[in-house]
Design a protein around this motif. Structure first.
Motif, mmCIF file in Angstrom:
data_model
loop_
_atom_site.group_PDB
_atom_site.id
_atom_site.type_symbol
_atom_site.label_atom_id
_atom_site.label_comp_id
_atom_site.label_asym_id
_atom_site.label_seq_id
_atom_site.Cartn_x
_atom_site.Cartn_y
_atom_site.Cartn_z
ATOM 1 N N GLY A 61 3.630 6.629 -2.570
ATOM 2 C CA GLY A 61 4.912 6.843 -3.413
ATOM 3 C C GLY A 61 6.264 6.513 -3.241
ATOM 4 O O GLY A 61 7.285 6.799 -3.537
ATOM 5 N N ARG A 109 2.643 1.829 -10.440
ATOM 6 C CA ARG A 109 1.644 2.928 -10.182
ATOM 7 C C ARG A 109 0.931 3.086 -11.400
ATOM 8 O O ARG A 109 -0.379 3.645 -11.414
ATOM 9 C CB ARG A 109 2.175 4.187 -9.420
ATOM 10 C CG ARG A 109 2.427 3.675 -7.901
ATOM 11 C CD ARG A 109 3.010 5.063 -7.327
ATOM 12 N NE ARG A 109 4.261 5.582 -7.634
ATOM 13 C CZ ARG A 109 5.157 5.001 -7.075
ATOM 14 N NH1 ARG A 109 5.233 4.390 -6.024
ATOM 15 N NH2 ARG A 109 6.383 5.770 -7.458
ATOM 16 N N ASP A 110 1.708 3.314 -12.423
ATOM 17 C CA ASP A 110 1.180 3.910 -13.734
ATOM 18 C C ASP A 110 0.062 2.923 -14.430
ATOM 19 O O ASP A 110 -0.965 3.245 -14.827
ATOM 20 C CB ASP A 110 2.286 4.296 -14.819
ATOM 21 C CG ASP A 110 2.961 5.293 -14.665
ATOM 22 O OD1 ASP A 110 2.432 6.263 -13.711
ATOM 23 O OD2 ASP A 110 4.161 5.414 -15.263
ATOM 24 N N THR A 114 3.590 1.545 -1.524
ATOM 25 C CA THR A 114 4.062 1.906 -3.202
ATOM 26 C C THR A 114 3.147 2.654 -3.645
ATOM 27 O O THR A 114 3.125 3.482 -4.572
ATOM 28 C CB THR A 114 4.536 0.483 -3.526
ATOM 29 O OG1 THR A 114 5.655 0.052 -3.027
ATOM 30 C CG2 THR A 114 4.966 0.736 -5.192
ATOM 31 N N LEU A 115 1.891 2.007 -3.783
ATOM 32 C CA LEU A 115 0.502 2.418 -4.344
ATOM 33 C C LEU A 115 0.167 3.814 -3.883
ATOM 34 O O LEU A 115 0.070 4.662 -4.729
ATOM 35 C CB LEU A 115 -0.617 1.671 -4.199
ATOM 36 C CG LEU A 115 -1.916 1.919 -5.101
ATOM 37 C CD1 LEU A 115 -1.413 1.925 -6.455
ATOM 38 C CD2 LEU A 115 -2.861 0.993 -4.742
ATOM 39 N N ARG A 139 -2.111 6.229 -16.388
ATOM 40 C CA ARG A 139 -1.584 7.631 -16.288
ATOM 41 C C ARG A 139 -2.129 8.411 -17.515
ATOM 42 O O ARG A 139 -2.005 9.596 -17.584
ATOM 43 C CB ARG A 139 -0.034 7.569 -16.403
ATOM 44 C CG ARG A 139 0.541 6.710 -17.581
ATOM 45 C CD ARG A 139 1.944 6.636 -17.828
ATOM 46 N NE ARG A 139 2.309 5.798 -18.913
ATOM 47 C CZ ARG A 139 3.518 6.031 -19.462
ATOM 48 N NH1 ARG A 139 4.407 6.784 -18.474
ATOM 49 N NH2 ARG A 139 4.103 5.204 -20.390
ATOM 50 N N ARG A 171 -2.979 3.371 -11.944
ATOM 51 C CA ARG A 171 -3.843 4.532 -11.976
ATOM 52 C C ARG A 171 -4.051 4.955 -13.408
ATOM 53 O O ARG A 171 -4.847 5.932 -13.618
ATOM 54 C CB ARG A 171 -3.016 5.480 -11.398
ATOM 55 C CG ARG A 171 -2.630 5.215 -9.906
ATOM 56 C CD ARG A 171 -1.866 6.326 -9.200
ATOM 57 N NE ARG A 171 -1.603 6.044 -7.868
ATOM 58 C CZ ARG A 171 -0.421 6.636 -7.119
ATOM 59 N NH1 ARG A 171 0.332 7.446 -7.737
ATOM 60 N NH2 ARG A 171 -0.418 6.200 -5.746
ATOM 61 N N ASP A 190 0.836 -1.391 0.057
ATOM 62 C CA ASP A 190 -0.043 0.096 0.334
ATOM 63 C C ASP A 190 0.899 1.258 0.046
ATOM 64 O O ASP A 190 0.659 2.356 -0.493
ATOM 65 C CB ASP A 190 -0.857 -0.175 1.206
ATOM 66 C CG ASP A 190 -0.208 -0.114 2.409
ATOM 67 O OD1 ASP A 190 1.079 -0.505 2.551
ATOM 68 O OD2 ASP A 190 -0.950 -0.150 3.745
ATOM 69 N N ALA A 250 8.445 0.721 -9.116
ATOM 70 C CA ALA A 250 7.387 1.062 -8.255
ATOM 71 C C ALA A 250 6.503 2.051 -9.067
ATOM 72 O O ALA A 250 5.094 1.992 -9.297
ATOM 73 C CB ALA A 250 7.610 1.768 -7.165
ATOM 74 N N GLN A 251 7.086 3.142 -9.844
ATOM 75 C CA GLN A 251 6.331 4.105 -10.726
ATOM 76 C C GLN A 251 5.699 3.358 -11.845
ATOM 77 O O GLN A 251 4.532 3.717 -12.291
ATOM 78 C CB GLN A 251 7.202 5.235 -11.309
ATOM 79 C CG GLN A 251 6.651 6.266 -12.042
ATOM 80 C CD GLN A 251 5.617 6.955 -11.209
ATOM 81 O OE1 GLN A 251 6.061 7.373 -9.894
ATOM 82 N NE2 GLN A 251 4.357 6.963 -11.622
#
Length: 510
Positions: free
Chosen positions: A257, A276-277, A253-254, A282, A280, A251, A272-273
């Motif tokens: 950040g 997240r992309d 990481t999500l 992006r 989410r 959580d 990680a990014q």
């Protein structure tokens, strides 16, 4: 410093270093020959023992290659090839074995000779062996290509029909594989007959030429890759695909950040990014709809839920306009933007914050339910047999179900087809072990946070066990341990006191 000290620490002459490298290379070759003899002798001994135990003739040798693979720290597939190589050398190719034993050729070049004569009868193979490897001094001077040409030419001359049969057999072994590549990419490889392979490449090349001439802004390689995906999947755009990705992430990481990498089963760690992309979207997701009752920050709640993401569209509904303007009359590279009808399903798998272990699931059925199989696949990633790493093809009971082994996360492991087959051979056994210093959980075999079925409440959290470890025993009494790889959220503060943990949590909350 004295002259004696200078002499003691003086570098060795270059001549001696080269001589040592050569001597060690010859030693490696001799050791390979000794391994081949030992492997062939072990195979013969195991077959005799199995015959005395009443094992049917067609099943004698069951599990031998896997034992050799474990001893050499190789995969079961590689172990089978090494055993075949050893038997060919010791039974059919005495000249090659002699050259290998005396360091005249490397194990790789001996493998080339074995491979190029595999289609021949024993008598013809021995003739090629004598012709190509009969002179060790000449053999020592040949490179890979020269060695292959000589062996192949002799084979074609002695038995032309064998070459035709070999080509037909090779065509029957066509396949497609997928392997991880750096930077969240994959290698999609197809082994095809030459006419088909050249035809596929030519078709992709023609399409790339046509679109390049029409002004497509993508590179030739991008067009060929997108065309390949589109024609195989039937999508009009390469990225307009319905996919389901099992994404294991914390959580933190999500939501916070953090840089803790996420994990995609079957691929491995991802930045990680990037994760997240993916979650989410992006490039303009209108929103995320969550199915299920899990709670994003609840580490002890339901361990599985699903996202469905629909990529957003621009004002005219096409999804083609770049941010801040229009795009008329100029082709665009669409390879890095989701298509307007892309749907991505992301299955989130929660990990226990104390250990990084996936939360547990249990089942009473003999076969592993789909949800439990997903958990095992996410935890193990690849075949759990040591040094294998092949894709998971079977979900196996560590302790056999016939011996009372439960269908549970702890008693389950993912195996490839070869390792799963070898484990059922006589004399093999396996058990889940507890590493030194681990404390057993009470009230559940798993010792991790429970996971309830659909519509039922989550089970109470229990003390978590260390990483899942399996000990496999072979018929010779040797044991090998395999530990599940660490996933996202593996503990990094295990040595912190309770006060220090509170401080860390406050810093994160800030």
């Amino acid at each position: 410093m004295s002259e004696d000290g200078d002499a003691e620490h003086a570098p060795e002459p270059d001549t001696e270093l080269i001589d040592r490298i050569r001597a060690l290379e010859e030693l490696k070759a001799a050791a390979s020959a000794a391994q081949a003899r030992a492997a062939a002798a072990f195979d013969a001994s195991q077959r005799r023992n199995q015959a005395l135990e009443g094992v049917p003739r067609d099943k004698q040798g069951w599990g031998v290659a896997s034992q050799i693979a474990l001893a050499r720290r190789e995969s079961a597939n590689r172990g089978g090839r090494l055993l075949g190589f050893a038997k060919a050398l010791t039974q059919d190719m005495p000249c090659t074995l002699y050259a290998l034993s005396h360091g005249k050729i490397s194990e790789w070049r001996a493998t080339l000779l074995v491979r190029e004569t595999a289609c021949l009868s024993r008598e013809d193979r021995q003739r090629v062996d004598a012709e190509v490897a009969g002179d060790p001094e000449l053999l020592e001077t040949l490179g890979d290509r020269q060695l292959i040409c000589r062996a192949r030419g002799a084979s074609y001359r002695l038995d032309p029909q064998a070459a035709v049969n070999r080509a037909a057999k090779a065509a029957s072994e066509r396949f497609v594989s997928c392997r991880p590549a750096p930077d969240t990419m994959t290698y999609l490889t197809g082994l095809l007959p030459v006419a088909q392979g050249v035809g596929v490449y030519a078709a992709l090349s023609r399409e790339a030429d046509r679109l390049t001439a029409a002004g497509d802004g993508r590179t030739r390689g991008q067009i060929m890759a997108d065309t390949l995906v589109g024609r195989i999947t039937g999508q009009t755009q390469a990225d307009a695909m319905k996919v389901e990705v099992q994404l294991v992430m914390t959580d933190r990481t999500l939501l916070a950040g953090e840089s803790e990498p996420a994990f995609v089963p079957g691929y491995g760690p991802v930045p990680a990014q990037w994760a997240r992309d993916l979650v989410r979207n992006r490039d303009g997701a209108k929103g995320v709809r969550e199915e299920g009752k899990g709670e994003e920050g609840n580490r002890k709640g339901k361990g599985e839920s699903r996202f469905k993401e629909n990529a957003g569209r621009d004002a005219d509904g096409t999804g083609d306009a770049p941010p801040g303007g229009t795009n008329r009359g100029r082709p665009r590279d669409r390879s890095d933007r989701p298509a307007k009808d892309v749907q991505t399903f992301i299955r989130r798998l929660y990990t226990a914050p104390e250990t990084g272990e996936l939360v547990a699931m249990d089942a009473r059925a003999r076969l592993f339910p789909t949800s439990l199989a997903r958990f095992i696949a996410a935890r193990d990633s690849t075949c759990r047999m040591p040094w294998c790493g092949a894709p998971i093809r079977a979900f196996d009971h560590v302790r056999r179900h016939s011996d009372g082994g439960p269908t549970s996360l702890v008693n389950g492991q993912g195996l490839c087809e070869a390792c799963n087959h070898a484990k059922e051979a006589p004399g093999w056994s396996a058990k889940v072990i507890k590493p030194p210093g681990a404390t057993s959980a009470t009230g559940s075999e798993t010792g991790a946070a429970g996971v309830a079925g659909e519509g039922s409440p989550a089970l109470p959290a229990l003390p978590a066990l260390p990483a899942h470890t399996v000990e496999t025993s072979t018929p010779t009494g040797h044991t090998y341990r395999s530990t599940a790889p660490p996933l996202a959220g593996a503990p990094v503060e295990a040595d912190l006191s309770s006060v220090e943990r509170i401080v860390v949590d406050l810093i994160r909350a800030a």
